[in-house]
Design a protein around this motif. Structure first.
Motif, PDB file in Angstrom:
ATOM      1  N   ALA A  43      21.688  48.898  10.156  1.00 42.46           N
ATOM      2  CA  ALA A  43      21.005  49.612  11.242  1.00 42.46           C
ATOM      3  C   ALA A  43      22.004  50.159  12.258  1.00 42.46           C
ATOM      4  O   ALA A  43      21.831  51.264  12.783  1.00 42.46           O
ATOM      5  N   ASP A  44      23.075  49.409  12.546  1.00 45.38           N
ATOM      6  CA  ASP A  44      24.110  49.893  13.466  1.00 45.38           C
ATOM      7  C   ASP A  44      24.767  51.160  12.911  1.00 45.38           C
ATOM      8  O   ASP A  44      25.013  52.123  13.642  1.00 45.38           O
ATOM      9  N   LEU A  45      25.078  51.140  11.612  1.00 41.80           N
ATOM     10  CA  LEU A  45      25.716  52.300  10.986  1.00 41.80           C
ATOM     11  C   LEU A  45      24.793  53.510  11.023  1.00 41.80           C
ATOM     12  O   LEU A  45      25.231  54.629  11.306  1.00 41.80           O
ATOM     13  N   LEU A  46      23.509  53.285  10.769  1.00 41.74           N
ATOM     14  CA  LEU A  46      22.550  54.386  10.799  1.00 41.74           C
ATOM     15  C   LEU A  46      22.370  54.924  12.219  1.00 41.74           C
ATOM     16  O   LEU A  46      22.257  56.133  12.413  1.00 41.74           O
ATOM     17  N   GLN A  47      22.346  54.036  13.228  1.00 43.76           N
ATOM     18  CA  GLN A  47      22.236  54.497  14.612  1.00 43.76           C
ATOM     19  C   GLN A  47      23.434  55.357  14.991  1.00 43.76           C
ATOM     20  O   GLN A  47      23.274  56.394  15.629  1.00 43.76           O
ATOM     21  N   ARG A  48      24.632  54.922  14.616  1.00 42.61           N
ATOM     22  CA  ARG A  48      25.831  55.693  14.921  1.00 42.61           C
ATOM     23  C   ARG A  48      25.741  57.097  14.328  1.00 42.61           C
ATOM     24  O   ARG A  48      26.186  58.064  14.920  1.00 42.61           O
ATOM     25  N   GLN A  49      25.136  57.209  13.156  1.00 41.32           N
ATOM     26  CA  GLN A  49      25.008  58.496  12.485  1.00 41.32           C
ATOM     27  C   GLN A  49      23.809  59.314  12.976  1.00 41.32           C
ATOM     28  O   GLN A  49      23.601  60.442  12.531  1.00 41.32           O
ATOM     29  N   GLY A  50      23.005  58.741  13.867  1.00 41.85           N
ATOM     30  CA  GLY A  50      21.826  59.437  14.374  1.00 41.85           C
ATOM     31  C   GLY A  50      20.629  59.375  13.449  1.00 41.85           C
ATOM     32  O   GLY A  50      19.674  60.137  13.612  1.00 41.85           O
ATOM     33  N   LEU A  51      20.639  58.453  12.491  1.00 43.29           N
ATOM     34  CA  LEU A  51      19.577  58.366  11.490  1.00 43.29           C
ATOM     35  C   LEU A  51      18.573  57.244  11.758  1.00 43.29           C
ATOM     36  O   LEU A  51      17.629  57.070  10.989  1.00 43.29           O
ATOM     37  N   TYR A  52      18.784  56.478  12.813  1.00 42.88           N
ATOM     38  CA  TYR A  52      17.919  55.348  13.147  1.00 42.88           C
ATOM     39  C   TYR A  52      17.752  55.369  14.664  1.00 42.88           C
ATOM     40  O   TYR A  52      18.593  54.845  15.388  1.00 42.88           O
TER      41      TYR A  52
END
Length: 168
Positions: A43-52
């Motif tokens: 979830a952290d990785l997805l948030q960084r990418q703007g996907l979460y």
């Protein structure tokens, strides 16, 4: 002021910045944790990418689990004290020097785990609980097949400190 990992715009790991931000203040049911280690999950990785997307009213800072020491306790918090070593499942903000978190989201840090190991415990413990305890509805027994069981049973449940739970 404190330091935190900040994402000003979505992108690759290079968008992460170590920047000054306001130190959070715990509300009546919260504690403030001086963060010693943070867990890293998908979830952290997805948030960084703007996907979460970050839910409304949650911290815009990355970090959904951490470990550390309680440095302040809200007026409505029972069972936790300044100096307690904990790990926590967060609504965000774990990639910082300090994070405010509802006391109901804390686990006592198992003594046999390092802060780095304990930072990875909350998400794993929730996964074990949801899959085995809630979905499979397994009942307590003396032994568990889960490799997480010793640490999970010492810190369970999520609604208070130092309560033991049965192995599933």
């Amino acid at each position: 002021m404190m330091k935190a990992v900040v994402v000003r715009y979505p992108g690759p790991p290079e968008v992460l910045e170590w920047a000054d931000v306001d130190t959070p203040r715990p509300g009546p049911g919260d504690v403030l944790i001086d963060v010693r280690a943070s867990g890293v999950n998908n979830a952290d990785l997805l948030q960084r990418q703007g996907l979460y997307p970050v839910p409304p009213d949650d911290s815009p800072l990355l970090g959904l689990e951490c470990s550390g020491t309680i440095s302040a306790v809200g007026s409505d918090v029972d069972g936790w004290a300044v100096g307690d070593e904990v790990c926590a499942l967060l609504n965000g903000g774990g990639y910082a020097q300090a994070v405010a978190v509802p006391s109901t989201q804390l686990l006592a840090k198992p003594a046999e785990l390092s802060f780095e190991e304990a930072a990875s415990l909350p998400e794993a413990a929730c996964t074990v609980y949801v899959n085995i305890g809630m979905l499979a509805r397994l009942r307590p027994v003396r032994r568990s097949w889960s490799t997480a069981e010793p640490a999970v049973s010492e810190a369970w449940p999520f609604n208070g400190p130092r309560r033991s739970a049965p192995a599933y």
